[in-house]
Design an enzyme around this catalytic site. Structure first.
Site, PDB file in Angstrom:
ATOM      1  N   ILE A 164     -57.726-114.201 -28.486  1.00  0.00           N
ATOM      2  CA  ILE A 164     -58.435-113.136 -29.641  1.00  0.00           C
ATOM      3  C   ILE A 164     -58.186-113.934 -31.119  1.00  0.00           C
ATOM      4  CG2 ILE A 164     -58.271-111.017 -30.626  1.00  0.00           C
ATOM      5  CD1 ILE A 164     -58.289-109.734 -27.850  1.00  0.00           C
ATOM      6  N   ALA A 208     -37.337-111.874 -29.975  1.00  0.00           N
ATOM      7  CA  ALA A 208     -37.327-113.386 -30.399  1.00  0.00           C
ATOM      8  C   ALA A 208     -37.159-114.105 -29.295  1.00  0.00           C
ATOM      9  CB  ALA A 208     -35.855-113.790 -31.205  1.00  0.00           C
ATOM     10  N   SER A 231     -42.720-110.672 -19.762  1.00  0.00           N
ATOM     11  CA  SER A 231     -44.121-111.217 -19.680  1.00  0.00           C
ATOM     12  C   SER A 231     -44.664-111.142 -18.401  1.00  0.00           C
ATOM     13  CB  SER A 231     -44.224-112.762 -20.195  1.00  0.00           C
ATOM     14  OG  SER A 231     -45.470-113.094 -19.915  1.00  0.00           O
ATOM     15  N   PHE A 285     -62.661-122.291 -22.317  1.00  0.00           N
ATOM     16  CA  PHE A 285     -61.998-123.207 -21.052  1.00  0.00           C
ATOM     17  C   PHE A 285     -62.696-122.385 -19.916  1.00  0.00           C
ATOM     18  CE2 PHE A 285     -58.954-124.014 -24.621  1.00  0.00           C
ATOM     19  CZ  PHE A 285     -59.410-125.321 -24.686  1.00  0.00           C
ATOM     20  N   ASP A 301     -30.696-117.969 -35.846  1.00  0.00           N
ATOM     21  CA  ASP A 301     -31.184-118.294 -34.584  1.00  0.00           C
ATOM     22  C   ASP A 301     -30.234-117.451 -33.413  1.00  0.00           C
ATOM     23  OD1 ASP A 301     -31.527-119.936 -32.078  1.00  0.00           O
ATOM     24  OD2 ASP A 301     -32.391-121.337 -33.092  1.00  0.00           O
ATOM     25  N   TYR A 332     -40.878-121.074 -19.561  1.00  0.00           N
ATOM     26  CA  TYR A 332     -40.880-119.847 -20.268  1.00  0.00           C
ATOM     27  C   TYR A 332     -40.895-118.603 -19.455  1.00  0.00           C
ATOM     28  CZ  TYR A 332     -43.425-115.848 -22.685  1.00  0.00           C
ATOM     29  OH  TYR A 332     -43.820-114.911 -23.456  1.00  0.00           O
TER      30      TYR A 332
HETATM   31  P1  NAD Z   1     -44.137-114.435 -32.384  1.00  0.00           P
HETATM   32  O1  NAD Z   1     -43.874-116.066 -32.052  1.00  0.00           O
HETATM   33  O2  NAD Z   1     -44.995-114.165 -33.521  1.00  0.00           O
HETATM   34  O3  NAD Z   1     -42.917-113.878 -32.279  1.00  0.00           O
HETATM   35  C1  NAD Z   1     -41.688-114.427 -32.033  1.00  0.00           C
HETATM   36  C2  NAD Z   1     -40.413-114.475 -32.915  1.00  0.00           C
HETATM   37  O4  NAD Z   1     -39.472-114.947 -32.831  1.00  0.00           O
HETATM   38  C3  NAD Z   1     -41.029-115.225 -34.306  1.00  0.00           C
HETATM   39  O5  NAD Z   1     -40.988-114.578 -35.574  1.00  0.00           O
HETATM   40  C4  NAD Z   1     -40.029-116.615 -34.236  1.00  0.00           C
HETATM   41  O6  NAD Z   1     -40.087-117.119 -35.470  1.00  0.00           O
HETATM   42  C5  NAD Z   1     -38.870-115.822 -33.611  1.00  0.00           C
HETATM   43  N1  NAD Z   1     -37.953-116.817 -32.837  1.00  0.00           N
HETATM   44  C6  NAD Z   1     -38.314-117.919 -32.156  1.00  0.00           C
HETATM   45  N2  NAD Z   1     -37.215-118.187 -31.614  1.00  0.00           N
HETATM   46  C7  NAD Z   1     -36.255-117.846 -32.276  1.00  0.00           C
HETATM   47  C8  NAD Z   1     -34.895-118.122 -32.507  1.00  0.00           C
HETATM   48  N3  NAD Z   1     -34.139-119.296 -31.602  1.00  0.00           N
HETATM   49  N4  NAD Z   1     -33.707-117.376 -32.927  1.00  0.00           N
HETATM   50  C9  NAD Z   1     -34.431-116.385 -33.833  1.00  0.00           C
HETATM   51  N5  NAD Z   1     -35.815-116.256 -33.915  1.00  0.00           N
HETATM   52  C10 NAD Z   1     -36.540-116.896 -33.107  1.00  0.00           C
HETATM   53  O7  NAD Z   1     -44.689-113.948 -30.986  1.00  0.00           O
HETATM   54  P2  NAD Z   1     -45.024-112.398 -30.557  1.00  0.00           P
HETATM   55  O8  NAD Z   1     -46.394-112.580 -29.647  1.00  0.00           O
HETATM   56  O9  NAD Z   1     -44.776-111.339 -31.307  1.00  0.00           O
HETATM   57  O10 NAD Z   1     -43.904-112.290 -29.132  1.00  0.00           O
HETATM   58  C11 NAD Z   1     -42.871-111.237 -29.353  1.00  0.00           C
HETATM   59  C12 NAD Z   1     -42.336-111.383 -28.115  1.00  0.00           C
HETATM   60  O11 NAD Z   1     -43.087-110.889 -27.023  1.00  0.00           O
HETATM   61  C13 NAD Z   1     -41.480-112.752 -27.437  1.00  0.00           C
HETATM   62  O12 NAD Z   1     -40.505-112.342 -26.836  1.00  0.00           O
HETATM   63  C14 NAD Z   1     -42.600-113.025 -26.529  1.00  0.00           C
HETATM   64  O13 NAD Z   1     -42.388-114.162 -25.436  1.00  0.00           O
HETATM   65  C15 NAD Z   1     -43.060-111.840 -25.932  1.00  0.00           C
HETATM   66  N6  NAD Z   1     -44.550-111.727 -25.314  1.00  0.00           N
HETATM   67  C16 NAD Z   1     -45.652-111.600 -26.034  1.00  0.00           C
HETATM   68  C17 NAD Z   1     -47.021-111.437 -25.532  1.00  0.00           C
HETATM   69  C18 NAD Z   1     -48.136-111.750 -26.363  1.00  0.00           C
HETATM   70  O14 NAD Z   1     -49.239-111.370 -25.884  1.00  0.00           O
HETATM   71  N7  NAD Z   1     -48.151-111.743 -27.520  1.00  0.00           N
HETATM   72  C19 NAD Z   1     -46.942-111.647 -24.024  1.00  0.00           C
HETATM   73  C20 NAD Z   1     -45.638-111.449 -23.537  1.00  0.00           C
HETATM   74  C21 NAD Z   1     -44.616-111.685 -23.904  1.00  0.00           C
HETATM   75  C1  UD2 Z   2     -50.801-115.245 -21.671  1.00  0.00           C
HETATM   76  C2  UD2 Z   2     -49.738-115.324 -22.782  1.00  0.00           C
HETATM   77  C3  UD2 Z   2     -48.565-116.077 -22.355  1.00  0.00           C
HETATM   78  C4  UD2 Z   2     -47.949-115.631 -21.016  1.00  0.00           C
HETATM   79  C5  UD2 Z   2     -49.277-115.494 -19.844  1.00  0.00           C
HETATM   80  C6  UD2 Z   2     -48.770-114.627 -18.677  1.00  0.00           C
HETATM   81  C7  UD2 Z   2     -50.863-115.530 -25.001  1.00  0.00           C
HETATM   82  C8  UD2 Z   2     -50.851-116.269 -26.189  1.00  0.00           C
HETATM   83  N1  UD2 Z   2     -50.080-115.990 -23.765  1.00  0.00           N
HETATM   84  O1  UD2 Z   2     -51.304-116.304 -21.465  1.00  0.00           O
HETATM   85  O2  UD2 Z   2     -47.474-116.079 -23.080  1.00  0.00           O
HETATM   86  O3  UD2 Z   2     -47.467-114.332 -21.260  1.00  0.00           O
HETATM   87  O4  UD2 Z   2     -50.124-114.783 -20.620  1.00  0.00           O
HETATM   88  O5  UD2 Z   2     -49.776-115.025 -17.517  1.00  0.00           O
HETATM   89  O6  UD2 Z   2     -50.656-114.454 -24.961  1.00  0.00           O
HETATM   90  N2  UD2 Z   2     -59.108-119.526 -24.042  1.00  0.00           N
HETATM   91  C9  UD2 Z   2     -60.257-120.407 -24.379  1.00  0.00           C
HETATM   92  N3  UD2 Z   2     -60.171-120.851 -25.349  1.00  0.00           N
HETATM   93  C10 UD2 Z   2     -59.423-120.844 -26.423  1.00  0.00           C
HETATM   94  C11 UD2 Z   2     -57.974-120.209 -26.049  1.00  0.00           C
HETATM   95  C12 UD2 Z   2     -58.172-119.686 -24.811  1.00  0.00           C
HETATM   96  O7  UD2 Z   2     -61.194-120.255 -23.458  1.00  0.00           O
HETATM   97  O8  UD2 Z   2     -59.409-121.515 -27.583  1.00  0.00           O
HETATM   98  C13 UD2 Z   2     -58.616-119.030 -22.529  1.00  0.00           C
HETATM   99  C14 UD2 Z   2     -57.509-119.547 -21.879  1.00  0.00           C
HETATM  100  O9  UD2 Z   2     -58.164-120.890 -21.048  1.00  0.00           O
HETATM  101  C15 UD2 Z   2     -57.469-118.343 -20.857  1.00  0.00           C
HETATM  102  C16 UD2 Z   2     -57.823-117.173 -21.978  1.00  0.00           C
HETATM  103  O10 UD2 Z   2     -58.509-117.684 -22.743  1.00  0.00           O
HETATM  104  O11 UD2 Z   2     -58.167-118.343 -19.698  1.00  0.00           O
HETATM  105  C17 UD2 Z   2     -56.629-116.418 -22.234  1.00  0.00           C
HETATM  106  O12 UD2 Z   2     -55.806-117.349 -22.794  1.00  0.00           O
HETATM  107  P1  UD2 Z   2     -54.415-117.140 -23.708  1.00  0.00           P
HETATM  108  O13 UD2 Z   2     -53.719-118.447 -24.339  1.00  0.00           O
HETATM  109  O14 UD2 Z   2     -54.722-116.038 -24.939  1.00  0.00           O
HETATM  110  O15 UD2 Z   2     -53.638-116.241 -22.869  1.00  0.00           O
HETATM  111  P2  UD2 Z   2     -52.946-116.346 -21.292  1.00  0.00           P
HETATM  112  O16 UD2 Z   2     -53.607-115.219 -20.557  1.00  0.00           O
HETATM  113  O17 UD2 Z   2     -53.562-117.709 -21.025  1.00  0.00           O
END
Ligand code: NAD
Ligand code: UD2
Length: 310
Positions: A191, A78, A121, A207, A57, A146
């Site tokens: 997606i 993480a 984010s 939604f 962690d 968050y």
């Molecule tokens: P993800 O959940 O696949 O990756 C996060 C990883 O962190 C996981 O492998 C999880 O097991 C690990 N983790 C969580 N808590 C932990 C802890 N306390 N100690 C050690 N490991 C821990 O999600 P992701 O989409 O790959 O996100 C990666 C980063 O990008 C995150 O910081 C997330 O907040 C940020 N982010 C992602 C998106 C997106 O669109 N996917 C958007 C904005 C920010």
């Molecule tokens: C994204 C990030 C979040 C945060 C935020 C910042 C993800 C998963 N979430 O949220 O972490 O960074 O951006 O603003 O990347 N939806 C549907 N049907 C479904 C699921 C989602 O209609 O089954 C809609 C949802 O209500 C939203 C859109 O799809 O209008 C995108 O949803 P999301 O959860 O992929 O991402 P978002 O932009 O809400």
């Protein structure tokens, strides 16, 4: 860059594991620190001798210090990436999403490691800038634990930059998508949910009216930027949005997915999620002026990559 490993926290997760693959492909050594709460061993090439996985962690300061030992740089990814999880359990997610960052900063200060990438984010902007492209100077309005933890992490990284010479490269991701994004929660990336359901022939829920828009960014394009940020002689000052300044509605997304599958399962509509942002799009001027942007992977090509059709 030296031969010393790069530490990737969260490296067994969606984005992290793609970065790990890219670093290994460059011949680098990688150490992953991940508690496997969302990440999976199967996301990682465990048989690669240049990869080491520490299961644990980021909230454990001693473990973070051990993980950093001998490393040249950190990609701190993480976090509990689900916004809803932070709403449901702010105390526990704060340990991962904020205390983890502080532990990384302290370990870096102690060990003299300078370069750190940080995954912030678009959530830090809250609803500000809605309806227009959001630039980095848009007032911050974190609406959830968050978002507050991401913004606080940014501020602490900046403190360590000024006080202790850390070199943080901070990215504010918009909506990243691609292979290995976990679709298992209702709050997973839209997606990942839509493609999995289309693949399995299960009904899809939208939604709202589906005219809400997002700025989708393919994970391989993101990884190119992260690699540049690790290697650049200097870090860009201030946080950088990661998006294409391109709005795609959910209805357009569904049309693309339908095109790939030759049709869609039943699509129903429910009320918009409370607090859902209608339009989210990045002003990416700072990104363009600071990094060599790869050609944008078009949505269709990204979907093909995700589905293994490329
Ligand atoms: P993800 O959940 O696949 O990756 C996060 C990883 O962190 C996981 O492998 C999880 O097991 C690990 N983790 C969580 N808590 C932990 C802890 N306390 N100690 C050690 N490991 C821990 O999600 P992701 O989409 O790959 O996100 C990666 C980063 O990008 C995150 O910081 C997330 O907040 C940020 N982010 C992602 C998106 C997106 O669109 N996917 C958007 C904005 C920010
Ligand atoms: C994204 C990030 C979040 C945060 C935020 C910042 C993800 C998963 N979430 O949220 O972490 O960074 O951006 O603003 O990347 N939806 C549907 N049907 C479904 C699921 C989602 O209609 O089954 C809609 C949802 O209500 C939203 C859109 O799809 O209008 C995108 O949803 P999301 O959860 O992929 O991402 P978002 O932009 O809400």
């Amino acid at each position: 860059m030296s031969d010393a490993p790069v530490l990737v926290t969260g490296g067994a997760g969606f984005i992290g594991s793609h970065l790990v693959d890219a670093l290994l492909a460059q011949g680098r050594s990688v150490r992953v620190l991940d508690n496997l709460s969302m990440g999976k061993r199967s996301n990682l090439p465990m048989d690669n001798p240049r990869l080491q996985l520490l299961e644990g962690d980021v909230a454990d300061a001693a473990l973070v210090s051990e993980a950093l030992s001998g490393c040249q740089a950190v990609a701190h990814l993480a976090a509990v990436a689900s916004v809803q999880a932070s709403v449901d359990d702010p105390v526990s997610t704060h340990q991962s999403n904020f205390v983890g960052t502080l532990n990384v900063c302290e370990a870096m200060r102690e060990q003299g490691v300078k370069r750190v990438l940080f995954a912030s984010s678009a959530a830090v902007y809250g609803n500000n800038g809605e309806g227009q492209a959001i630039d980095e100077d848009t007032p911050k309005a974190p609406l959830t634990p968050y978002a507050a933890d991401k913004l606080a992490s940014e501020h602490y990284l900046d403190f360590y930059r000024r006080q202790h010479g850390l070199q943080p490269a901070v990215f504010r991701f918009f909506n990243i998508f691609g292979p290995r994004q976990d679709p298992s929660s209702p709050y997973s990336g839209v997606i990942s949910i839509f493609t999995q359901r289309a693949q399995q022939g299960l009904p899809i829920t939208v939604f709202g009216d589906g005219e809400q828009t997002r700025d989708f960014f393919y994970v391989a394009d993101l990884v190119e930027l992260l690699l540049q940020a690790l290697l650049a002689p200097q870090v860009v000052s201030g946080a950088v949005n990661v998006g294409w300044n391109q709005a795609t509605s959910l209805n357009q997304l569904l049309a693309e997915i339908g095109g790939l599958f030759g049709g869609l399962p039943p699509v129903s509509h429910q009320a918009p999620r409370p607090g859902d942002i209608r339009h989210s799009r990045a002003d990416n001027g700072r990104l363009r002026s600071s990094y060599r942007l790869p050609p944008a992977t078009p949505l269709r090509k990204g979907l093909q990559g995700l589905l293994g059709l490329d």
